[in-house]
Design a protein around this motif. Sequence first.
Motif, PDB file in Angstrom:
ATOM      1  N   UNK A 197       0.351  10.996   0.286  1.00 24.22           N
ATOM      2  CA  UNK A 197       0.989   9.745  -0.136  1.00 24.22           C
ATOM      3  C   UNK A 197      -0.063   8.654  -0.318  1.00 24.22           C
ATOM      4  N   UNK A 198      -1.044   8.593   0.565  1.00 20.34           N
ATOM      5  CA  UNK A 198      -2.108   7.595   0.423  1.00 20.34           C
ATOM      6  C   UNK A 198      -2.902   7.813  -0.861  1.00 20.34           C
ATOM      7  N   UNK A 199      -3.203   9.056  -1.186  1.00 20.18           N
ATOM      8  CA  UNK A 199      -3.940   9.367  -2.416  1.00 20.18           C
ATOM      9  C   UNK A 199      -3.114   8.955  -3.636  1.00 20.18           C
ATOM     10  N   UNK A 200      -1.823   9.254  -3.625  1.00 18.16           N
ATOM     11  CA  UNK A 200      -0.961   8.883  -4.754  1.00 18.16           C
ATOM     12  C   UNK A 200      -0.895   7.366  -4.911  1.00 18.16           C
ATOM     13  N   UNK A 201      -0.765   6.653  -3.816  1.00 14.36           N
ATOM     14  CA  UNK A 201      -0.712   5.186  -3.883  1.00 14.36           C
ATOM     15  C   UNK A 201      -2.017   4.620  -4.423  1.00 14.36           C
ATOM     16  N   UNK A 202      -3.122   5.181  -3.979  1.00 12.78           N
ATOM     17  CA  UNK A 202      -4.436   4.740  -4.458  1.00 12.78           C
ATOM     18  C   UNK A 202      -4.550   4.925  -5.971  1.00 12.78           C
ATOM     19  N   UNK A 203      -4.089   6.062  -6.466  1.00 13.58           N
ATOM     20  CA  UNK A 203      -4.139   6.322  -7.909  1.00 13.58           C
ATOM     21  C   UNK A 203      -3.276   5.334  -8.694  1.00 13.58           C
ATOM     22  N   UNK A 204      -2.233   4.836  -8.042  1.00 12.45           N
ATOM     23  CA  UNK A 204      -1.351   3.869  -8.692  1.00 12.45           C
ATOM     24  C   UNK A 204      -1.819   2.428  -8.510  1.00 12.45           C
ATOM     25  N   UNK A 205      -2.889   2.233  -7.748  1.00 10.14           N
ATOM     26  CA  UNK A 205      -3.438   0.899  -7.543  1.00 10.14           C
ATOM     27  C   UNK A 205      -2.782   0.119  -6.425  1.00 10.14           C
ATOM     28  N   UNK A 206      -2.020   0.774  -5.587  1.00 15.02           N
ATOM     29  CA  UNK A 206      -1.363   0.095  -4.467  1.00 15.02           C
ATOM     30  C   UNK A 206      -2.303   0.039  -3.271  1.00 15.02           C
ATOM     31  N   UNK A 207      -2.166  -1.007  -2.485  1.00 17.07           N
ATOM     32  CA  UNK A 207      -2.923  -1.166  -1.255  1.00 17.07           C
ATOM     33  C   UNK A 207      -2.125  -0.497  -0.142  1.00 17.07           C
ATOM     34  N   UNK A 208      -2.391   0.790   0.083  1.00 18.61           N
ATOM     35  CA  UNK A 208      -1.607   1.568   1.041  1.00 18.61           C
ATOM     36  C   UNK A 208      -2.430   1.890   2.268  1.00 18.61           C
ATOM     37  N   UNK A 209      -1.729   1.893   3.408  1.00 21.73           N
ATOM     38  CA  UNK A 209      -2.390   2.287   4.640  1.00 21.73           C
ATOM     39  C   UNK A 209      -1.407   3.002   5.539  1.00 21.73           C
ATOM     40  N   UNK A 210      -1.905   4.002   6.239  1.00 25.12           N
ATOM     41  CA  UNK A 210      -1.090   4.726   7.205  1.00 25.12           C
ATOM     42  C   UNK A 210      -0.995   3.887   8.473  1.00 25.12           C
ATOM     43  N   UNK A 211       0.198   3.800   9.020  1.00 22.80           N
ATOM     44  CA  UNK A 211       0.377   2.983  10.212  1.00 22.80           C
ATOM     45  C   UNK A 211       1.508   3.503  11.084  1.00 22.80           C
ATOM     46  N   UNK A 212       1.322   3.349  12.366  1.00 21.99           N
ATOM     47  CA  UNK A 212       2.378   3.624  13.321  1.00 21.99           C
ATOM     48  C   UNK A 212       2.869   2.340  13.958  1.00 21.99           C
ATOM     49  N   UNK A 213       2.460   1.206  13.384  1.00 22.35           N
ATOM     50  CA  UNK A 213       2.802  -0.119  13.907  1.00 22.35           C
ATOM     51  C   UNK A 213       4.084  -0.632  13.253  1.00 22.35           C
ATOM     52  N   UNK A 214       5.150  -0.805  14.031  1.00 21.12           N
ATOM     53  CA  UNK A 214       6.414  -1.278  13.458  1.00 21.12           C
ATOM     54  C   UNK A 214       6.299  -2.632  12.754  1.00 21.12           C
ATOM     55  N   UNK A 215       5.416  -3.509  13.244  1.00 20.78           N
ATOM     56  CA  UNK A 215       5.245  -4.821  12.605  1.00 20.78           C
ATOM     57  C   UNK A 215       4.641  -4.682  11.209  1.00 20.78           C
ATOM     58  N   UNK A 216       3.693  -3.779  11.044  1.00 19.77           N
ATOM     59  CA  UNK A 216       3.113  -3.546   9.722  1.00 19.77           C
ATOM     60  C   UNK A 216       4.155  -2.970   8.770  1.00 19.77           C
ATOM     61  N   UNK A 217       4.982  -2.076   9.282  1.00 24.45           N
ATOM     62  CA  UNK A 217       6.055  -1.493   8.468  1.00 24.45           C
ATOM     63  C   UNK A 217       7.029  -2.592   8.042  1.00 24.45           C
ATOM     64  N   UNK A 218       7.323  -3.498   8.932  1.00 22.58           N
ATOM     65  CA  UNK A 218       8.257  -4.592   8.625  1.00 22.58           C
ATOM     66  C   UNK A 218       7.692  -5.541   7.572  1.00 22.58           C
TER      67      UNK A 218
END
Length: 103
Positions: free
Chosen positions: A16-37
């Motif tokens: 998913x991170x690779x796909x987002x990168x190819x689409x130009x999105x600023x994506x990051x994996x997170x387990x932090x509920x605040x970041x998800x919110x």
Amino acid sequence: MRVAVCEYGSGNVRSVLVACDRLGADARATGDPDEVARADLAVLPGVGSARSAMQGLAARGLDAALRERVAVGRPTLGICLGLQLALEWSDEDGGVPGLALLT
């Protein structure tokens, strides 16, 4: 666009991170509920067992963060097992309550 890819110990996060990168999105994996919110889009990927995935989401507080996002109409995307978990119930693993994002 800020994309939070939910990291909960089960899933195809790297894909998913690779796909987002190819689409130009600023994506990051997170387990932090605040970041998800706070993210513009939350992505719930998934590969594996519904039971262990739900346990991983609950242990990190991501289950509540995802429910709150959907309740206020914030964009949320479930992929594969992630979409299955969005339902109220899964018959997998002898029956597992889901997130009930879709009813």
